[in-house]
Design a protein around this motif. Structure first.
Motif, PDB file in Angstrom:
ATOM      1  N   ASN A  88      23.488  59.985  23.936  1.00 58.36           N
ATOM      2  CA  ASN A  88      24.125  60.270  25.214  1.00 58.36           C
ATOM      3  C   ASN A  88      25.505  59.619  25.254  1.00 58.36           C
ATOM      4  N   LYS A  89      26.236  59.930  26.282  1.00 60.79           N
ATOM      5  CA  LYS A  89      27.576  59.380  26.426  1.00 60.79           C
ATOM      6  C   LYS A  89      27.505  57.852  26.378  1.00 60.79           C
ATOM      7  N   GLY A  90      28.290  57.253  25.531  1.00 58.86           N
ATOM      8  CA  GLY A  90      28.275  55.806  25.387  1.00 58.86           C
ATOM      9  C   GLY A  90      27.453  55.319  24.229  1.00 58.86           C
ATOM     10  N   SER A  91      26.581  56.179  23.672  1.00 61.67           N
ATOM     11  CA  SER A  91      25.789  55.775  22.509  1.00 61.67           C
ATOM     12  C   SER A  91      26.662  55.740  21.263  1.00 61.67           C
ATOM     13  N   ARG A  92      26.284  54.881  20.326  1.00 65.37           N
ATOM     14  CA  ARG A  92      27.027  54.764  19.080  1.00 65.37           C
ATOM     15  C   ARG A  92      26.086  54.966  17.901  1.00 65.37           C
ATOM     16  N   GLY A  93      26.680  55.295  16.763  1.00 62.67           N
ATOM     17  CA  GLY A  93      25.866  55.572  15.590  1.00 62.67           C
ATOM     18  C   GLY A  93      25.019  54.403  15.144  1.00 62.67           C
ATOM     19  N   ASP A  94      25.486  53.173  15.420  1.00 61.67           N
ATOM     20  CA  ASP A  94      24.738  51.994  14.989  1.00 61.67           C
ATOM     21  C   ASP A  94      23.706  51.537  16.016  1.00 61.67           C
ATOM     22  N   ASP A  95      23.604  52.243  17.145  1.00 65.49           N
ATOM     23  CA  ASP A  95      22.573  51.913  18.125  1.00 65.49           C
ATOM     24  C   ASP A  95      21.199  52.303  17.581  1.00 65.49           C
ATOM     25  N   GLU A  96      20.172  51.597  18.044  1.00 66.17           N
ATOM     26  CA  GLU A  96      18.804  51.877  17.599  1.00 66.17           C
ATOM     27  C   GLU A  96      18.354  53.261  18.068  1.00 66.17           C
ATOM     28  N   ALA A  97      17.824  54.044  17.133  1.00 73.66           N
ATOM     29  CA  ALA A  97      17.297  55.371  17.459  1.00 73.66           C
ATOM     30  C   ALA A  97      15.781  55.359  17.532  1.00 73.66           C
ATOM     31  N   ILE A  98      15.128  54.719  16.553  1.00 75.16           N
ATOM     32  CA  ILE A  98      13.674  54.662  16.515  1.00 75.16           C
ATOM     33  C   ILE A  98      13.238  53.300  15.998  1.00 75.16           C
ATOM     34  N   LEU A  99      12.012  52.926  16.328  1.00 69.44           N
ATOM     35  CA  LEU A  99      11.427  51.680  15.839  1.00 69.44           C
ATOM     36  C   LEU A  99      10.135  52.023  15.096  1.00 69.44           C
ATOM     37  N   GLY A 149       1.415  43.378   2.604  1.00 70.62           N
ATOM     38  CA  GLY A 149       1.618  42.194   3.427  1.00 70.62           C
ATOM     39  C   GLY A 149       1.542  42.558   4.897  1.00 70.62           C
ATOM     40  N   GLU A 150       1.954  41.636   5.759  1.00 71.29           N
ATOM     41  CA  GLU A 150       1.929  41.889   7.192  1.00 71.29           C
ATOM     42  C   GLU A 150       2.976  42.932   7.588  1.00 71.29           C
ATOM     43  N   PRO A 151       2.631  43.868   8.494  1.00 70.52           N
ATOM     44  CA  PRO A 151       3.625  44.858   8.951  1.00 70.52           C
ATOM     45  C   PRO A 151       4.811  44.182   9.638  1.00 70.52           C
ATOM     46  N   LYS A 152       5.996  44.761   9.463  1.00 71.06           N
ATOM     47  CA  LYS A 152       7.215  44.240  10.077  1.00 71.06           C
ATOM     48  C   LYS A 152       7.910  45.353  10.843  1.00 71.06           C
ATOM     49  N   GLY A 153       8.505  45.014  11.982  1.00 67.08           N
ATOM     50  CA  GLY A 153       9.230  45.997  12.778  1.00 67.08           C
ATOM     51  C   GLY A 153      10.556  46.356  12.132  1.00 67.08           C
ATOM     52  N   VAL A 154      10.827  47.662  12.017  1.00 66.62           N
ATOM     53  CA  VAL A 154      12.051  48.144  11.367  1.00 66.62           C
ATOM     54  C   VAL A 154      12.798  49.078  12.326  1.00 66.62           C
ATOM     55  N   PRO A 155      13.819  48.577  13.035  1.00 67.14           N
ATOM     56  CA  PRO A 155      14.644  49.469  13.853  1.00 67.14           C
ATOM     57  C   PRO A 155      15.568  50.289  12.948  1.00 67.14           C
ATOM     58  N   LEU A 156      15.611  51.594  13.165  1.00 66.19           N
ATOM     59  CA  LEU A 156      16.526  52.456  12.422  1.00 66.19           C
ATOM     60  C   LEU A 156      17.551  53.026  13.393  1.00 66.19           C
ATOM     61  N   SER A 157      18.795  53.041  12.994  1.00 60.36           N
ATOM     62  CA  SER A 157      19.876  53.521  13.852  1.00 60.36           C
ATOM     63  C   SER A 157      20.031  55.036  13.733  1.00 60.36           C
ATOM     64  N   HIS A 158      20.812  55.613  14.636  1.00 62.33           N
ATOM     65  CA  HIS A 158      21.148  57.039  14.556  1.00 62.33           C
ATOM     66  C   HIS A 158      21.817  57.338  13.210  1.00 62.33           C
ATOM     67  N   ARG A 159      22.700  56.450  12.777  1.00 63.28           N
ATOM     68  CA  ARG A 159      23.398  56.631  11.503  1.00 63.28           C
ATOM     69  C   ARG A 159      22.409  56.624  10.337  1.00 63.28           C
ATOM     70  N   ASN A 160      21.441  55.701  10.374  1.00 61.73           N
ATOM     71  CA  ASN A 160      20.435  55.631   9.315  1.00 61.73           C
ATOM     72  C   ASN A 160      19.689  56.953   9.157  1.00 61.73           C
ATOM     73  N   VAL A 161      19.190  57.485  10.279  1.00 61.28           N
ATOM     74  CA  VAL A 161      18.369  58.698  10.240  1.00 61.28           C
ATOM     75  C   VAL A 161      19.190  59.906   9.810  1.00 61.28           C
ATOM     76  N   LEU A 162      20.355  60.077  10.424  1.00 64.18           N
ATOM     77  CA  LEU A 162      21.197  61.226  10.083  1.00 64.18           C
ATOM     78  C   LEU A 162      21.663  61.164   8.629  1.00 64.18           C
ATOM     79  N   ALA A 163      21.999  59.958   8.153  1.00 63.58           N
ATOM     80  CA  ALA A 163      22.422  59.816   6.762  1.00 63.58           C
ATOM     81  C   ALA A 163      21.303  60.220   5.818  1.00 63.58           C
TER      82      ALA A 163
END
Length: 373
Positions: free
Chosen positions: A9-20, A28-42
């Protein structure tokens, strides 16, 4: 539509979190991995450059969306690339999935090796006749399973590689391109047993497992990656992030060796590299060899702590119907197939291997079986 789907949306940036997402916990133990809009699109762009699907191609989407393979490759990839997507909520119901492939004339099947075994047991070959490509991920594709699938369905499944932290795809094997004439050379794009070359836009370096010193790319060592698809860091775990992201490079923890630009994964450093009697042993190599035993349907090899040897090679197996296997006969067979220090010295026969919801074997649970003895 794409802007709404990815939340740009307006104001969002490519490095903002898109999904977790969360790592599988298989080592091993599960770890939380935030992926950005740039990560997914790339990663969608990277993966898409390697595929050559026919016009109006159709993809089956049945992998869990909480897993990076299912999320990026069977959801965002077809949506962004404009491919037909047929969804079903469970990857386990392979007979129903095969009916959907046949009904909708789908071209691409994305699965794990575990789920391919379901197609082998329950599906008639004609139901998969429309497929042009089968790609597996999330765990190693055993050579005997790939060949058996090819024999039954006339289509060799290809293996890819990636991690939740890489959004996830970094490597994939694909069918060789047909030459227009006999004089035109063709560079092979696949090698059974490897995960293929790295996708475009990914830098790689290899370091020694003991010293962390840089190695040549054709030497075995730990894979480090950098690129637009690499995650920014673990959720609320700056300590873990600083361990794996150093000077912009991501330490995958996986050990590999390059063979003619194709990478063969030797295993996860923490659970798949067994140090026994001064030797380093790849659990995945032993598993691949053991799966050619006529009595073994599937297996998991682990290192079990031992005061004398450092670690001993243990194997948990699921047997073929109406077959038996003991440690002595397995060792005798193994000595004809493997170097003596790679032959398992511990054996568990199970009804089923412990797995996570993606079907990947959870090796810490296998190790606990041996530790309880």
């Amino acid at each position: 539509l794409l802007t709404r789907l990815l939340g740009l949306n307006k104001g969002s940036r490519g490095d903002d979190e898109a999904i977790l997402l969360f790592t599988s916990g298989s080592s091993g133990e599960p770890k939380g991995v935030p992926l950005s809009h740039r990560n997914v699109l790339a990663n969608v762009c990277q993966f898409g450059t390697r595929l050559s699907l026919p016009p109006n191609a159709g993809i089956l989407g049945s992998l869990p969306l909480f897993h990076s393979f299912g999320c990026t490759v069977t959801l965002w990839f077809p949506i962004i690339e404009g491919a037909r997507l047929v969804t079903y909520p469970s990857p386990l119901e392979t007979k129903r999935l095969a009916e959907l492939i046949h009904q909708h004339k789908l071209n691409l099947l994305l699965a794990t090796p575990t789920f391919l075994r379901g197609y082998m047991r329950r599906v008639d070959p004609e139901l998969l006749a429309s497929l042009n490509l089968v790609v597996t991920g999330a765990e190693k594709l055993p050579t005997n399973l790939a060949r058996s699938f090819e024999k039954k369905f006339g289509l060799l499944p290809f293996e890819g590689y990636g991690l939740t932290e890489t959004s996830p795809a970094t490597n994939v094997n694909l069918p060789d391109t047909e030459a227009p004439n006999a004089q035109t050379p063709v560079i092979s794009s696949s090698k059974l047993g490897s995960v293929g070359p790295f996708l475009p836009g990914i830098a790689v370096r290899i370091t020694d497992t003991a010293t962390d010193e840089r190695c040549a790319l054709n030497e075995s060592g730990i894979i480090w990656l950098r690129g637009a698809n690499i995650f920014p860091g673990y959720l609320n775990r700056e300590d873990l992030t600083n361990e794996v992201i150093i000077d912009g490079w991501f330490k995958t923890g996986d050990v590999a060796v390059c063979e003619d630009s194709d990478y063969r994964i030797l295993g996860r450093e923490s659970v798949d590299i067994i140090k026994t009697g001064g030797f380093k042993v790849s659990a995945l190599e032993i598993e691949d060899r053991l799966c050619s035993h006529e009595a073994i349907r599937e297996c998991a090899v682990v290192g079990v702590a031992d005061l004398e040897w450092g670690e001993r090679v243990g194997v948990a197996v699921v047997l073929q119907p109406n077959r038996e296997l003991d440690l002595e006969s397995l060792r005798e067979w193994g000595k004809q197939q493997l170097a003596v220090y790679k032959v398992p010295s511990l054996l568990h026969v199970l009804d089923a291997l412990p797995r996570n919801p993606m079907g990947k074997v959870t090796k810490p649970q296998v190790i606990k079986l041996f530790e309880a003895d």
